[in-house]
Design a protein around this motif. Structure first.
Motif, PDB file in Angstrom:
ATOM      1  N   GLY A   1       0.641  -1.083   0.013  1.00  0.00           N
ATOM      2  CA  GLY A   1       0.222   0.015  -0.142  1.00  0.00           C
ATOM      3  C   GLY A   1       0.950   1.194  -0.024  1.00  0.00           C
ATOM      4  O   GLY A   1       2.121   1.087  -0.120  1.00  0.00           O
ATOM      5  N   PRO A   2       0.383   2.334   0.090  1.00  0.00           N
ATOM      6  CA  PRO A   2       0.844   3.514  -0.037  1.00  0.00           C
ATOM      7  C   PRO A   2       1.797   3.661   1.195  1.00  0.00           C
ATOM      8  O   PRO A   2       1.772   3.277   2.166  1.00  0.00           O
ATOM      9  CB  PRO A   2      -0.221   4.606   0.358  1.00  0.00           C
ATOM     10  N   ARG A   3       3.129   4.373   0.743  1.00  0.00           N
ATOM     11  CA  ARG A   3       4.200   4.425   1.766  1.00  0.00           C
ATOM     12  C   ARG A   3       3.487   5.684   3.118  1.00  0.00           C
ATOM     13  O   ARG A   3       2.969   6.342   2.693  1.00  0.00           O
ATOM     14  CB  ARG A   3       5.400   5.037   1.135  1.00  0.00           C
ATOM     15  N   GLU A   4       3.834   5.019   4.138  1.00  0.00           N
ATOM     16  CA  GLU A   4       3.626   6.021   5.437  1.00  0.00           C
ATOM     17  C   GLU A   4       5.029   6.443   5.999  1.00  0.00           C
ATOM     18  O   GLU A   4       5.974   5.627   6.398  1.00  0.00           O
ATOM     19  CB  GLU A   4       2.557   5.280   6.398  1.00  0.00           C
ATOM     20  N   GLN A   5       5.043   7.658   6.463  1.00  0.00           N
ATOM     21  CA  GLN A   5       6.124   8.105   7.138  1.00  0.00           C
ATOM     22  C   GLN A   5       6.061   8.165   8.508  1.00  0.00           C
ATOM     23  O   GLN A   5       4.958   8.026   9.086  1.00  0.00           O
ATOM     24  CB  GLN A   5       6.373   9.569   6.753  1.00  0.00           C
ATOM     25  N   MET A   6       7.368   8.331   8.970  1.00  0.00           N
ATOM     26  CA  MET A   6       7.365   8.184  10.599  1.00  0.00           C
ATOM     27  C   MET A   6       7.739   9.726  11.366  1.00  0.00           C
ATOM     28  O   MET A   6       8.244  10.595  10.578  1.00  0.00           O
ATOM     29  CB  MET A   6       8.579   7.360  11.046  1.00  0.00           C
ATOM     30  N   ASN A   7       6.920   9.783  12.132  1.00  0.00           N
ATOM     31  CA  ASN A   7       7.167  11.131  13.222  1.00  0.00           C
ATOM     32  C   ASN A   7       8.168  10.602  14.242  1.00  0.00           C
ATOM     33  O   ASN A   7       8.066   9.740  14.916  1.00  0.00           O
ATOM     34  CB  ASN A   7       5.997  11.583  13.857  1.00  0.00           C
ATOM     35  N   GLU A   8       9.614  11.350  14.164  1.00  0.00           N
ATOM     36  CA  GLU A   8      10.464  10.971  15.011  1.00  0.00           C
ATOM     37  C   GLU A   8      10.052  11.771  16.493  1.00  0.00           C
ATOM     38  O   GLU A   8      10.699  11.170  17.543  1.00  0.00           O
ATOM     39  CB  GLU A   8      11.713  11.709  14.576  1.00  0.00           C
TER      40      GLU A   8
END
Length: 469
Positions: A50-57
């Motif tokens: 599925g779509p790429r999901e980013q991380m919150n640091e």
């Protein structure tokens, strides 16, 4: 980047999304630049297609993590482990600064400065050195923590290091929340939105259970990648300093990025503070100072990065929806063609957008949001106001430790919360920068008849007698 890579995507690293620069670019063509480096955000690990999901640091909550870090390892590295204090370095003049980052492999540090025992700084957020006024703000809150911890020890001499540290940290987090919602947000939204959404802090001793367990305080992609970057268009082209005699000096903004060493100069903290609070921010619009539109992080070079291009590309990297899609999701008037933007934006801006984008639905959220006329009494347009309001409401109701809560397990005492509500940013700045002597009542607004400069003696410190055990 190799020139051949621009024409052959197979030569590009998958985490590189370099920005092509036209050969006739009015700025970069002078330096024969045809490509701007851009590294994609790290993807969140997942086992599903599925779509790429980013991380919150960083943490989502307004919890002082910029002062204390996001985990125990970082927090402990910033502590003295004695009397509840944070580590500080003292200059020869006795000025308290953030701890030094002595790692010479750090991109911020410079050998010449290191030879004079001047290093970049450490804080709870590793971005602290990105620009010198950010260092200044970190310094204010770190000093404030230590001031609180010392006063708490005087009131409760039996408290150990952990008790002193955690209570000072708890108060700092509460004051950050109060200043954010009482002083920072009203000028952004205007009084009408603030009143209708009930964002303003409660009065006196009142407490309330705001917490809604199924409301997530997590930071939305639209907030982080577009709407909350509205301030980038407000960046001034120069940074001012005001000395003890009121004389003003200034330097180009591009010279202060990753170059915080001026803070080591005697009197720099009060001088930078005076300069910062007297400068007016620019309007929220699609126009950026050349100091960040081509010279961002330039160092000793003649050119650097273009902040607006980076923000647009970051939005595409994160896959956020278009301006028209977000505007529709906010139940604002529908946009089907460029003429529908009339009255929402300036006509000359609409003409530029029509020239750049093939269809109105292609407009990037960051671009369209900046171009809107501001809401009444605020600085952002209705689409950004919608996204920002959603986030700041969830940051409040999604936080079980919100400082105004009446939850018996996490609440402050009635008299304590009443004291916290007396907090002002001006008072904290006067407390930790005694050389100031005076400042306007609301430092986030320029001085005026409605916001006069007053003596620092008019601000009362937090009455910690209500914390005595």
């Amino acid at each position: 980047m190799l020139p051949d890579a621009l024409g052959d995507p197979t030569l590009l690293h998958p985490e590189c999304a370099a920005i092509s620069i036209p050969a006739d670019d009015p700025f970069y063509s002078r330096f024969n630049q045809t490509c701007m480096e851009f590294i994609r955000s790290a993807p969140a690990p997942r086992c599903l297609f599925g779509p790429r999901e980013q991380m919150n640091e960083k943490t989502a909550y307004i919890d002082g993590s910029q002062v204390y870090g996001i985990d125990d390892e970082m927090m402990n590295s910033l502590r003295t482990m004695d009397d509840g204090l944070l580590i500080a370095q003292m200059t020869n003049e006795g000025e308290e600064l953030l701890p030094a980052n002595t790692d010479l492999t750090n991109e911020c540090n410079k050998a010449e400065q290191a030879s004079m025992n001047q290093f970049c700084f450490r804080a709870g957020d590793r971005r602290v050195n990105e620009q010198v006024l950010l260092v200044l703000f970190h310094t204010v809150w770190a000093r404030h923590h230590n001031h609180l911890a010392s006063r708490l020890k005087n009131i409760n001499p039996s408290w150990n290091d952990e008790e002193l540290f955690q209570e000072a940290r708890r108060i700092v987090g509460a004051q950050l929340q109060h200043v954010t919602y009482n002083e920072y947000l009203p000028p952004i939204f205007g009084e009408n939105i603030i009143k209708d959404s009930k964002l303003k802090p409660l009065k006196n001793k009142k407490r309330k259970n705001f917490y809604i367990p199924d409301k997530s305080a997590a930071i939305s992609a639209e907030f982080a990648t577009a709407a909350f970057r509205f301030g980038h268009s407000q960046i001034a082209g120069h940074m001012e300093r005001v000395d003890d005699f009121g004389d003003i000096s200034s330097t180009e903004t591009s010279s202060v990025f990753m170059n915080p060493f001026v803070v080591y100069m005697k009197g720099a903290v009060p001088q930078l503070t005076r300069g910062e609070v007297r400068q007016s921010a620019g309007d929220v619009d699609p126009f950026f100072t050349p100091q960040v539109a081509g010279k961002l992080f330039k160092g000793m070079n003649m050119f650097g990065l273009d902040l607006m291009s980076l923000n647009i590309q970051r939005g595409r990297d994160h896959g956020i929806a278009s301006y028209t899609a977000l505007r529709a999701s906010c139940d604002l008037s529908s946009i089907h063609d460029f003429p529908d933007l009339s009255g929402i934006m300036d006509e000359d801006v609409i003409e530029i957008l029509e020239d750049v984008y093939s269809h109105v639905d292609d407009i990037d959220l960051f671009v369209g949001g900046l171009a809107e006329h501001p809401v009444e009494g605020g600085v952002v347009g209705p689409t950004f106001a919608c996204i920002l309001l959603d986030q700041f409401l969830r940051l409040k109701v999604g936080d079980r430790y919100w400082y105004e809560t009446n939850d018996k397990d996490t609440r402050f005492k009635k008299e304590q919360v009443k004291e916290i509500r007396k907090t002002t940013l001006a008072g904290i700045m006067c407390e930790v920068i005694p050389e100031l002597t005076e400042i306007q009542a609301e430092p986030l607004k320029v001085a005026s008849l409605e916001n006069p400069v007053v003596s620092c003696s008019s601000f009362q410190e937090l009455d910690l007698s209500h914390w005595k055990e």
